[in-house]
Design an enzyme around this catalytic site. Structure first.
Site, short mmCIF file in Angstrom:
data_model
loop_
_atom_site.label_atom_id
_atom_site.label_comp_id
_atom_site.label_asym_id
_atom_site.label_seq_id
_atom_site.Cartn_x
_atom_site.Cartn_y
_atom_site.Cartn_z
N ASP A 188 0.80 -1.23 0.00
CA ASP A 188 0.00 0.00 0.00
C ASP A 188 0.83 1.28 0.00
O ASP A 188 0.28 2.37 -0.10
CB ASP A 188 -0.95 0.00 1.22
CG ASP A 188 -0.19 -0.17 2.53
OD1 ASP A 188 0.95 -0.66 2.51
OD2 ASP A 188 -0.75 0.19 3.58
N GLU A 275 10.72 -3.88 13.05
CA GLU A 275 11.88 -3.38 12.29
C GLU A 275 13.12 -3.37 13.15
O GLU A 275 14.19 -3.84 12.75
CB GLU A 275 11.60 -1.96 11.77
CG GLU A 275 10.48 -1.84 10.76
CD GLU A 275 9.10 -1.63 11.39
OE1 GLU A 275 8.98 -1.84 12.62
OE2 GLU A 275 8.15 -1.27 10.66
C1 UGA Z 1 3.21 -0.57 9.48
C2 UGA Z 1 4.51 -0.92 8.77
O1 UGA Z 1 4.69 -0.04 7.66
C3 UGA Z 1 4.41 -2.37 8.29
O2 UGA Z 1 5.52 -2.66 7.48
C4 UGA Z 1 4.34 -3.26 9.52
O3 UGA Z 1 4.17 -4.60 9.14
C5 UGA Z 1 3.12 -2.87 10.33
O4 UGA Z 1 3.07 -1.46 10.60
C6 UGA Z 1 3.14 -3.65 11.66
O5 UGA Z 1 3.41 -3.03 12.68
O6 UGA Z 1 2.93 -4.84 11.66
P1 UGA Z 1 0.73 -0.60 8.24
O7 UGA Z 1 0.49 0.34 7.12
O8 UGA Z 1 0.06 -0.31 9.53
O9 UGA Z 1 2.27 -0.75 8.44
O10 UGA Z 1 0.42 -2.13 7.82
P2 UGA Z 1 -0.34 -2.70 6.55
O11 UGA Z 1 0.02 -1.91 5.33
O12 UGA Z 1 -1.76 -2.86 6.87
O13 UGA Z 1 0.30 -4.16 6.43
C7 UGA Z 1 1.65 -4.38 6.06
C8 UGA Z 1 1.72 -5.42 4.94
O14 UGA Z 1 1.12 -6.64 5.39
C9 UGA Z 1 0.97 -4.99 3.68
O15 UGA Z 1 1.73 -5.33 2.54
C10 UGA Z 1 -0.32 -5.77 3.75
O16 UGA Z 1 -0.85 -6.11 2.47
C11 UGA Z 1 0.09 -7.04 4.50
N1 UGA Z 1 -1.03 -7.63 5.28
C12 UGA Z 1 -1.77 -6.89 6.14
C13 UGA Z 1 -1.32 -8.99 5.12
O17 UGA Z 1 -0.66 -9.69 4.34
N2 UGA Z 1 -2.36 -9.53 5.84
C14 UGA Z 1 -3.14 -8.79 6.69
O18 UGA Z 1 -4.09 -9.35 7.30
C15 UGA Z 1 -2.83 -7.44 6.85
MN MN Z 2 0.66 0.03 5.12
#
Ligand code: UGA
Ligand code: MN
Length: 319
Positions: A188, A275
């Site tokens: 995203d 991280e």
């Molecule tokens: C922030 C960080 O930018 C992420 O890299 C980190 O993993 C996350 O916090 C964390 O603390 O775990 P954020 O924008 O809140 O990111 O997270 P998302 O963009 O919702 O998810 C990170 C990645 O995991 C995305 O590529 C998303 O597609 C994937 N994801 C999310 C899944 O594969 N499954 C899910 O149920 C949710």
């Molecule tokens: Mn994100």
């Protein structure tokens, strides 16, 4: 056939074989030459028309490689690991980042779906992109999955998927032989293609600013004026973390990933410390390599797409 005739036959057969080998050899040589001429011609034309064609910086890299007779195969790959899961905006997000990646010559995209099986949506999108892709799946265990009403920080996201990507690299790449870089590229965020040229400069671990994250317009490592090395972090959330850097703000050499096969992400890590704890396996603050013009430029943004309210599903469309 008597003895004499037999010998004569063998001799003619010999002549025939030698002659046909010469013919085949000659044909191959001329084909090679034709190709050489074609490529030479192509190079000249591209050079003449480069401004008219508005070639992108990445296409210029390719053109220069062609001119120096270097092959893409000699260029280390950037392995971009992307966790992704189904929701309304998934196709839009993946379209955006796959089309960014199309402008990068040496990308190997590792797409890891948070699902039991590969979905048709992702499979088709990957095939259409023409990118070099490894398509994997790793389902987040139900307990760790964020519920619709949960606040985001409640669960780690992308853990299973990133580990799957790392384990694929460790089983398919060889330490000392395969060279490259590893970048965790969430589906995203918004990425400038300039970022990928920066990643190519990394020796061990490279870091850079990330826009629109943690309540700050930009989060960035802060450099010591004299040494030019990372001294502290400007971050909206716990700047005292060992590495107060978002997942989008660093990349590392493939060598490190291969040399430390136990270094993974984990649900046991403290919330918001993925991280920091992951990077602690590989490096120290002092060793970090500041990129993006000494951390003065923003080439990646931690954008989040609004979850759309869909009141009606229109039949016959894949959105
Ligand atoms: C922030 C960080 O930018 C992420 O890299 C980190 O993993 C996350 O916090 C964390 O603390 O775990 P954020 O924008 O809140 O990111 O997270 P998302 O963009 O919702 O998810 C990170 C990645 O995991 C995305 O590529 C998303 O597609 C994937 N994801 C999310 C899944 O594969 N499954 C899910 O149920 C949710
Ligand atoms: Mn994100």
């Amino acid at each position: 056939m008597d003895h004499y005739e037999n010998r004569k036959f063998k001799r003619y057969l010999g002549y025939f074989l030698i002659l046909s080998s010469i013919l085949i050899f000659w044909k191959i040589m001329t084909i090679e030459k034709d190709n050489g001429l074609l490529i030479g011609d192509l190079k000249d034309r591209l050079r003449i028309y480069q401004y008219k064609l508005h070639l992108t910086p990445q296409q210029m890299i390719l053109l220069n490689m062609l001119e120096n007779d270097k092959h893409l195969d000699d260029m280390p790959f950037i392995y971009a690991i992307t966790p992704t899961y189904y929701r309304y905006v998934q196709k839009a997000e993946l379209t955006k980042i796959s089309q960014t990646l199309m402008l990068v010559p040496n990308i190997h995209w590792i797409v890891v779906e948070d699902s039991e099986e590969k979905t048709a949506l992702v499979t088709n999108l990957i095939a259409e992109s023409g990118l070099k892709v490894t398509h994997l799946t790793a389902k987040t265990p139900p307990f760790e999955k964020l519920k619709a009403k949960d606040p985001r920080w409640k669960r780690h996201r992308g853990v299973e998927q990133r580990n799957k990507g790392l384990s694929w690299l460790r089983s398919n790449m060889q330490l000392g032989k395969d060279k490259g870089y590893v970048y965790f590229m969430d589906d995203d965020n918004t990425y400038s293609i300039k970022l990928f040229s920066e990643i190519m400069k990394i020796k061990k671990v490279g870091v850079w600013p990330v826009g629109l994250v943690g309540g700050f317009s930009v989060e960035t490592p802060v450099l010591n004026r004299e040494t030019g090395k990372v001294e502290s972090y400007k971050s909206g959330w716990k700047p005292q973390r060992p590495f107060a850097i978002d997942m989008a703000g660093f990349a590392l050499s493939l060598d490190l990933i291969l040399a430390k096969p136990y270094a993974n992400f984990s649900y046991k890590m403290d919330k918001g410390f993925q991280e920091s704890q992951f990077l602690s396996y590989f490096t120290t603050k002092e060793e970090l390599e500041p990129l993006a013009d000494n951390c003065t430029k923003v080439y990646v943004w931690h954008t989040r797409t609004e979850n759309p309210v869909v009141r009606a599903e229109v039949k016959g469309y894949e959105v």
